[in-house]
Design an enzyme around this catalytic site. Structure first.
Site, mmCIF file in Angstrom:
data_model
loop_
_atom_site.group_PDB
_atom_site.id
_atom_site.type_symbol
_atom_site.label_atom_id
_atom_site.label_comp_id
_atom_site.label_asym_id
_atom_site.label_seq_id
_atom_site.Cartn_x
_atom_site.Cartn_y
_atom_site.Cartn_z
ATOM 1 N N ASP A 158 36.261 26.684 66.096
ATOM 2 C CA ASP A 158 35.764 25.580 65.279
ATOM 3 C C ASP A 158 34.654 24.865 66.032
ATOM 4 O OD1 ASP A 158 35.620 24.021 63.021
ATOM 5 O OD2 ASP A 158 37.220 22.644 63.646
ATOM 6 N N TYR A 182 31.300 21.921 66.033
ATOM 7 C CA TYR A 182 31.157 20.469 65.890
ATOM 8 C C TYR A 182 29.672 20.264 65.612
ATOM 9 C CZ TYR A 182 32.411 15.652 67.484
ATOM 10 O OH TYR A 182 32.685 14.304 67.590
ATOM 11 N N HIS A 184 28.243 13.773 61.806
ATOM 12 C CA HIS A 184 29.679 13.654 62.116
ATOM 13 C C HIS A 184 29.879 13.319 63.591
ATOM 14 C CE1 HIS A 184 33.978 14.388 62.192
ATOM 15 N NE2 HIS A 184 33.810 15.308 63.133
ATOM 16 N N ARG A 238 32.948 5.580 71.435
ATOM 17 C CA ARG A 238 32.226 5.264 72.666
ATOM 18 C C ARG A 238 31.099 4.262 72.465
ATOM 19 N NH1 ARG A 238 32.868 10.717 72.898
ATOM 20 N NH2 ARG A 238 30.819 11.000 71.959
ATOM 21 N N GLU A 266 39.148 17.745 57.022
ATOM 22 C CA GLU A 266 37.788 17.890 57.527
ATOM 23 C C GLU A 266 37.066 18.869 56.614
ATOM 24 O OE1 GLU A 266 37.938 18.882 61.744
ATOM 25 O OE2 GLU A 266 37.946 16.736 62.247
ATOM 26 N N GLU A 321 34.676 21.457 55.823
ATOM 27 C CA GLU A 321 33.932 22.427 56.633
ATOM 28 C C GLU A 321 33.651 23.677 55.807
ATOM 29 O OE1 GLU A 321 35.485 23.224 60.519
ATOM 30 O OE2 GLU A 321 36.384 21.229 60.747
ATOM 31 N N ASP A 324 39.956 21.752 57.718
ATOM 32 C CA ASP A 324 40.600 21.727 59.034
ATOM 33 C C ASP A 324 41.493 20.485 59.118
ATOM 34 O OD1 ASP A 324 41.247 22.042 61.707
ATOM 35 O OD2 ASP A 324 39.349 21.205 62.434
ATOM 36 N N ARG A 384 45.165 12.719 63.182
ATOM 37 C CA ARG A 384 44.300 11.855 63.996
ATOM 38 C C ARG A 384 45.052 11.069 65.067
ATOM 39 N NH1 ARG A 384 39.817 14.404 63.257
ATOM 40 N NH2 ARG A 384 38.992 14.297 61.150
ATOM 41 N N GLN A 410 45.952 13.451 67.777
ATOM 42 C CA GLN A 410 44.712 13.861 68.450
ATOM 43 C C GLN A 410 44.246 12.818 69.466
ATOM 44 O OE1 GLN A 410 41.541 14.551 65.630
ATOM 45 N NE2 GLN A 410 40.041 15.105 67.178
ATOM 46 N N TYR A 450 44.011 14.491 73.306
ATOM 47 C CA TYR A 450 42.814 15.344 73.364
ATOM 48 C C TYR A 450 42.110 15.377 74.715
ATOM 49 C CZ TYR A 450 39.088 11.791 73.121
ATOM 50 O OH TYR A 450 38.216 10.778 73.391
ATOM 51 N N LYS A 475 45.557 19.909 65.719
ATOM 52 C CA LYS A 475 44.801 20.803 64.844
ATOM 53 C C LYS A 475 45.376 22.210 64.784
ATOM 54 C CE LYS A 475 40.426 18.349 65.272
ATOM 55 N NZ LYS A 475 39.826 18.413 63.928
ATOM 56 N N THR A 520 45.174 25.162 58.792
ATOM 57 C CA THR A 520 43.771 25.123 58.389
ATOM 58 C C THR A 520 43.680 25.930 57.097
ATOM 59 O OG1 THR A 520 43.057 25.071 60.709
ATOM 60 C CG2 THR A 520 41.399 25.686 59.081
ATOM 61 N N THR A 531 33.275 19.460 60.857
ATOM 62 C CA THR A 531 33.124 18.556 59.717
ATOM 63 C C THR A 531 31.655 18.412 59.326
ATOM 64 O OG1 THR A 531 35.026 17.363 60.545
ATOM 65 C CG2 THR A 531 33.688 16.252 58.874
ATOM 66 N N GLU A 554 35.912 9.021 59.055
ATOM 67 C CA GLU A 554 34.595 8.369 58.898
ATOM 68 C C GLU A 554 34.536 7.510 57.635
ATOM 69 O OE1 GLU A 554 33.333 12.566 59.502
ATOM 70 O OE2 GLU A 554 31.388 11.622 59.876
HETATM 71 MN MN MN Z 1 37.271 20.706 62.603
#
Ligand code: MN
Length: 379
Positions: free
Chosen positions: A135, A137, A142, A151, A208, A210, A242, A246, A249, A253, A262, A266, A359, A373
Site C-alpha cells: 500500500d 501513500y 492526503h 505534526r 480509505e 483507494e 483499506d 485509527r 493505529q 504505528y 490495517k 481490505t 488514500t 480527514e
Molecule cells: Mn491505505
C-alpha cells in the site's frame, strides 16, 4: 485509436448509457453461476457476464493461442501472467465477438444461453490469488492533511515524500471481496491523557478511498521494472477500501508503520479494468517539483481521469450519503513510478500481486478520501 475503445462501436447486448460496462470496458472477474458451482473467469457486458471458459471451449479464442483451461482455475492468475500481447489479443477477440455486426455469438441461441448469464443471477467470487500486497501513500493532499494533523502545517510532508513514493508492505491474506462483512477489530488503544494502553474494540473505524493495480507479467529478481515500461507489467485496476482502525493505529504505528490497524480487512471490487480500457481516460499527472531522480522520471505517460465517490449507508437508511467526490488523477505519484520504485532494488513482483495507491484525497474538503480527514481528526 485502438478499435476496442472506439465509442461508436456497439454491442448486440443492449447497454444503458450510464452503465459501467459498455463494450469498451470488458473487465475481468471470477464468478459462479450458482454459489455451489466452481468459479470460472468472465468478462462483463451491460447487465450480463460472459463465461470465458465456455467461449474458449467453443473455440472462439483459438486465434490467441491460449493454454487449455486458462479460464477454468479458481483465480485469474494463469491468464494474468500470460504475455501482454496475448492478453491484448483476447481483448480484441472478445470485443469482436460482442459487436452488434458479428453474428457468431449473436445468432447462436444455444451458445448464447450457456455463455451469457444475467449478472444479477450469478455470484461474484474473489478474482485473484494475491501473493503480496503493498500500500502506497501517493496522494500529496492526503499526506499533507495527515501530516498537518499530527505534526503541524510546517512539517506536514516528511523530507522524503516529494522524492519517492512512500509505501509499506501490507497483508494479502485478509483482502476480501467488496460486500463481504468486516468484523470490528479489537486491540490496544491509548485513552486521552493516559500513558498506559487499554484493550477493547476499535472505536475509530475508518475507510480509505483507494485504487490498486494488479501485476500481470512478472519481473525477475534483480531486474527492476523501468518507469517507461511499467505498463507492460500492469494487468488492470480495482477499487480498494483499506479499512483502518485509527485509534489502534495511533498507538502502535511508531517506529515501523501500520500493523494490526490495517491487517484485518481490505476490500476490493470484483471487476478488474484493464489499462487498454482506460486508455481514453489518460490525462496529465500533477507537475512534480522538485524533479524526481532519473529512475522515476516518466516520459509523459500521465495518469487516468477516474471519478471516485464514497457513500456511507446506515443500516436503517436505504439512501445512504455521499461523503466524498475524488479522482484518481489527483495522485502525485503515478502507477509507473510506484512500480519503478518498488522494484528499483531488484524486488520481484509476481502475477497477482496488488499495489494500492493509498488514500486518494483531492484539493478541497469535499474530495477527502478518509473520515480522518473529513472529520479533521474528530474535531
Ligand atoms: Mn491505505
Amino acid at each position: 485509436m485502438d478499435p476496442t475503445v472506439d465509442p461508436s462501436v456497439k454491442s448486440f447486448i443492449a447497454v444503458t448509457a450510464d452503465s459501467h460496462f459498455p463494450l469498451q470496458n470488458l473487465p475481468y472477474g471470477m464468478f459462479s453461476p450458482t454459489p455451489h458451482d466452481e468459479p470460472r473467469a468472465a468478462t462483463r457486458i451491460g447487465d450480463f457476464v460472459l463465461d470465458l471458459a465456455v467461449i474458449q471451449n467453443a473455440g472462439l479464442l483459438d486465434a490467441a493461442g491460449l493454454p487449455e483451461g486458462v479460464f477454468s482455475h479458481y483465480v485469474l492468475n494463469p491468464f494474468m501472467e500470460l504475455p501482454t500481447a496475448q492478453r491484448r489479443a483476447v481483448r480484441v477477440l472478445l470485443h469482436g465477438l460482442l459487436r452488434a455486426d458479428e453474428p457468431t455469438l449473436r445468432d447462436n441461441e444455444v451458445l448464447r444461453g450457456r455463455a451469457l448469464l444475467p449478472a444479477d443471477s450469478v455470484t461474484m467470487q474473489f478474482p485473484v490469488g494475491i501473493g503480496d500486497y503493498t500500500d502506497f501513500y501517493a496522494s500529496r493532499e492526503h499526506a499533507t492533511n495527515v501530516g498537518t494533523m499530527f505534526r503541524g502545517k510546517d512539517n506536514a510532508l516528511m523530507p522524503n515524500w516529494l522524492h519517492l513514493p512512500v509505501g509499506y508492505h501490507g497483508r494479502a491474506s485478509s483482502i476480501i471481496l467488496s460486500g463481504q462483512d468486516v468484523v470490528r477489530p479489537s486491540g490496544q488503544t491509548i485513552p486521552p491523557d493516559q500513558e498506559t494502553p487499554v484493550f477493547g474494540p476499535c472505536r475509530l473505524m475508518d475507510f480509505e478511498l483507494e485504487m490498486g493495480f494488479f501485476i500481470g507479467t512478472r519481473n525477475r529478481q534483480g531486474e527492476p521494472v523501468l518507469v517507461d515500461n511499467a505498463d507492460e507489467n500492469i494487468f488492470g485496476l480495482v477499487l480498494v477500501n483499506d479499512w483502518s482502525a485509527r485509534d489502534i493505529q495511533k498507538w502502535e504505528y511508531q517506529p515501523l508503520g501500520p500493523f494490526t490497524a490495517k491487517n484485518f480487512a481490505t476490500s476490493i471490487s470484483p471487476w478488474i479494468v484493464t489499462l487498454e480500457a482506460l486508455a481514453p481516460f489518460r490525462c496529465p499527472s500533477p507537475a512534480q517539483e522538485p524533479a524526481p531522480l532519473p529512475y522515476l522520471q516518466e516520459n509523459n505517460r500521465g495518469t487516468f481521469d477516474i471519478n471516485l465517490e464514497v457513500h456511507i449507508q446506515a443500516e436503517d437508511d436505504s439512501e445512504g450519503l455521499r461523503v466524498t467526490e475524488s479522482n484518481f488523477k489527483y495522485l502525485y505519484w503515478t502507477m509507473a513510478q510506484q512500480l519503478a520504485h518498488h522494484t528499483v532494488t531488484g524486488c520481484n513482483l509476481n502475477a497477482g500481486d496488488l499495489l494500492a495507491s493509498g488514500t486518494i484525497s483531492g484539493p478541497d474538503k469535499n474530495s477527502y478520501g478518509s473520515m480522518l480527514e473529513i472529520s479533521w481528526r474528530g474535531t
